[in-house]
Design a protein around this motif. Structure first.
Motif, PDB file in Angstrom:
ATOM      1  N   LEU A  33       0.823  -1.209  -0.026  1.00  0.00           N
ATOM      2  CA  LEU A  33       0.177   0.165  -0.054  1.00  0.00           C
ATOM      3  C   LEU A  33       0.913   1.344  -0.205  1.00  0.00           C
ATOM      4  O   LEU A  33       0.240   2.433   0.200  1.00  0.00           O
ATOM      5  N   SER A  34       2.078   1.202  -0.351  1.00  0.00           N
ATOM      6  CA  SER A  34       3.292   2.255  -0.279  1.00  0.00           C
ATOM      7  C   SER A  34       2.555   3.329  -1.571  1.00  0.00           C
ATOM      8  O   SER A  34       2.211   2.981  -2.644  1.00  0.00           O
ATOM      9  N   GLY A  35       2.303   4.683  -1.192  1.00  0.00           N
ATOM     10  CA  GLY A  35       1.976   5.539  -2.260  1.00  0.00           C
ATOM     11  C   GLY A  35       0.271   5.616  -2.370  1.00  0.00           C
ATOM     12  O   GLY A  35      -0.150   6.260  -3.295  1.00  0.00           O
ATOM     13  N   VAL A  36      -0.577   4.835  -1.395  1.00  0.00           N
ATOM     14  CA  VAL A  36      -1.985   4.633  -1.743  1.00  0.00           C
ATOM     15  C   VAL A  36      -2.468   5.863  -0.998  1.00  0.00           C
ATOM     16  O   VAL A  36      -2.144   6.053   0.260  1.00  0.00           O
ATOM     17  N   GLN A  37      -3.200   6.569  -1.615  1.00  0.00           N
ATOM     18  CA  GLN A  37      -4.128   7.725  -1.191  1.00  0.00           C
ATOM     19  C   GLN A  37      -5.525   7.897  -1.588  1.00  0.00           C
ATOM     20  O   GLN A  37      -5.802   6.966  -2.427  1.00  0.00           O
ATOM     21  N   TRP A  38      -6.368   8.363  -0.648  1.00  0.00           N
ATOM     22  CA  TRP A  38      -7.715   8.481  -1.116  1.00  0.00           C
ATOM     23  C   TRP A  38      -7.881   9.514  -2.205  1.00  0.00           C
ATOM     24  O   TRP A  38      -7.166  10.769  -1.859  1.00  0.00           O
ATOM     25  N   PHE A  39      -8.694   9.550  -3.004  1.00  0.00           N
ATOM     26  CA  PHE A  39      -9.051  10.687  -4.124  1.00  0.00           C
ATOM     27  C   PHE A  39     -10.278  10.898  -4.109  1.00  0.00           C
ATOM     28  O   PHE A  39     -11.314   9.709  -4.323  1.00  0.00           O
ATOM     29  N   TYR A  52     -10.359  12.954 -10.527  1.00  0.00           N
ATOM     30  CA  TYR A  52     -10.127  12.911  -8.969  1.00  0.00           C
ATOM     31  C   TYR A  52      -9.107  13.696  -8.574  1.00  0.00           C
ATOM     32  O   TYR A  52      -8.238  14.223  -9.193  1.00  0.00           O
ATOM     33  N   SER A  53      -9.478  14.357  -7.234  1.00  0.00           N
ATOM     34  CA  SER A  53      -8.369  15.311  -6.542  1.00  0.00           C
ATOM     35  C   SER A  53      -8.084  14.372  -5.225  1.00  0.00           C
ATOM     36  O   SER A  53      -8.606  13.771  -4.604  1.00  0.00           O
ATOM     37  N   GLU A  54      -6.878  14.605  -4.629  1.00  0.00           N
ATOM     38  CA  GLU A  54      -6.270  14.054  -3.693  1.00  0.00           C
ATOM     39  C   GLU A  54      -7.014  14.672  -2.303  1.00  0.00           C
ATOM     40  O   GLU A  54      -7.330  15.920  -2.324  1.00  0.00           O
ATOM     41  N   LEU A  55      -7.236  13.582  -1.465  1.00  0.00           N
ATOM     42  CA  LEU A  55      -7.866  13.870  -0.144  1.00  0.00           C
ATOM     43  C   LEU A  55      -6.635  13.916   1.091  1.00  0.00           C
ATOM     44  O   LEU A  55      -5.605  12.935   0.939  1.00  0.00           O
ATOM     45  N   THR A  56      -6.739  14.554   2.065  1.00  0.00           N
ATOM     46  CA  THR A  56      -5.743  14.499   3.155  1.00  0.00           C
ATOM     47  C   THR A  56      -6.317  13.610   4.172  1.00  0.00           C
ATOM     48  O   THR A  56      -5.384  13.348   5.292  1.00  0.00           O
ATOM     49  N   ALA A  69     -15.363   8.455  -3.762  1.00  0.00           N
ATOM     50  CA  ALA A  69     -13.965   8.521  -3.665  1.00  0.00           C
ATOM     51  C   ALA A  69     -13.437   7.082  -3.959  1.00  0.00           C
ATOM     52  O   ALA A  69     -14.189   5.984  -3.718  1.00  0.00           O
ATOM     53  N   ILE A  70     -12.024   6.945  -4.240  1.00  0.00           N
ATOM     54  CA  ILE A  70     -11.183   5.868  -4.595  1.00  0.00           C
ATOM     55  C   ILE A  70     -10.101   5.841  -3.590  1.00  0.00           C
ATOM     56  O   ILE A  70      -9.435   6.960  -3.542  1.00  0.00           O
ATOM     57  N   GLN A  71      -9.466   4.866  -3.475  1.00  0.00           N
ATOM     58  CA  GLN A  71      -8.254   4.618  -2.638  1.00  0.00           C
ATOM     59  C   GLN A  71      -7.422   3.966  -3.595  1.00  0.00           C
ATOM     60  O   GLN A  71      -7.435   2.883  -4.024  1.00  0.00           O
ATOM     61  N   PRO A  81      -4.535   9.969  -9.178  1.00  0.00           N
ATOM     62  CA  PRO A  81      -4.040   8.599  -8.914  1.00  0.00           C
ATOM     63  C   PRO A  81      -3.608   8.048 -10.329  1.00  0.00           C
ATOM     64  O   PRO A  81      -3.608   8.647 -11.486  1.00  0.00           O
ATOM     65  N   THR A  82      -2.947   7.025 -10.166  1.00  0.00           N
ATOM     66  CA  THR A  82      -2.499   6.496 -11.464  1.00  0.00           C
ATOM     67  C   THR A  82      -3.495   5.981 -12.237  1.00  0.00           C
ATOM     68  O   THR A  82      -4.597   5.571 -11.830  1.00  0.00           O
TER      69      THR A  82
END
Length: 96
Positions: A33-39, A52-56, A69-71, A81-82
């Motif tokens: 899960l490295s680099g995995v983020q919510w968008f 999509y836009s990045e969430l904190t 949203a997606i992770q 996201p990629t």
């Protein structure tokens, strides 16, 4: 004489093994899960990373749309996201 041939063979095999491992770079272990983020899904084509836009933090999904949203893995420091992450997200949150 026979013992010295066996010992010599064992020494050679040991040296070859040592050299093979000493000069072979170990493979980097990456967290799955490295680099995995919510968008957050911002609308538009849900198959495009630019939608999509990045969430904190984890998303708060309240609304009427199907997708919230997606992770997924982030595409560098771009805040999106990629494409592989959009195609197969780790998690998907739907609207409540």
């Amino acid at each position: 004489m026979k013992n010295s041939k066996i010992n010599f063979g064992l020494i050679v095999m040991s040296l070859v093994s040592f050299v093979a491992f000493a000069f072979t770079a170990p493979e980097a272990k990456q967290n799955a899960l490295s680099g995995v983020q919510w968008f957050s899904y911002e609308g538009g084509d849900p198959t495009l990373p630019a939608s999509y836009s990045e969430l904190t933090s984890a998303p708060d999904c309240n609304g009427t749309a199907d997708l919230c949203a997606i992770q997924a893995e982030e595409d560098g420091d771009s805040g999106i996201p990629t494409q592989a992450g959009v195609n197969s997200p780790v998690q998907t949150r739907k609207e409540l």
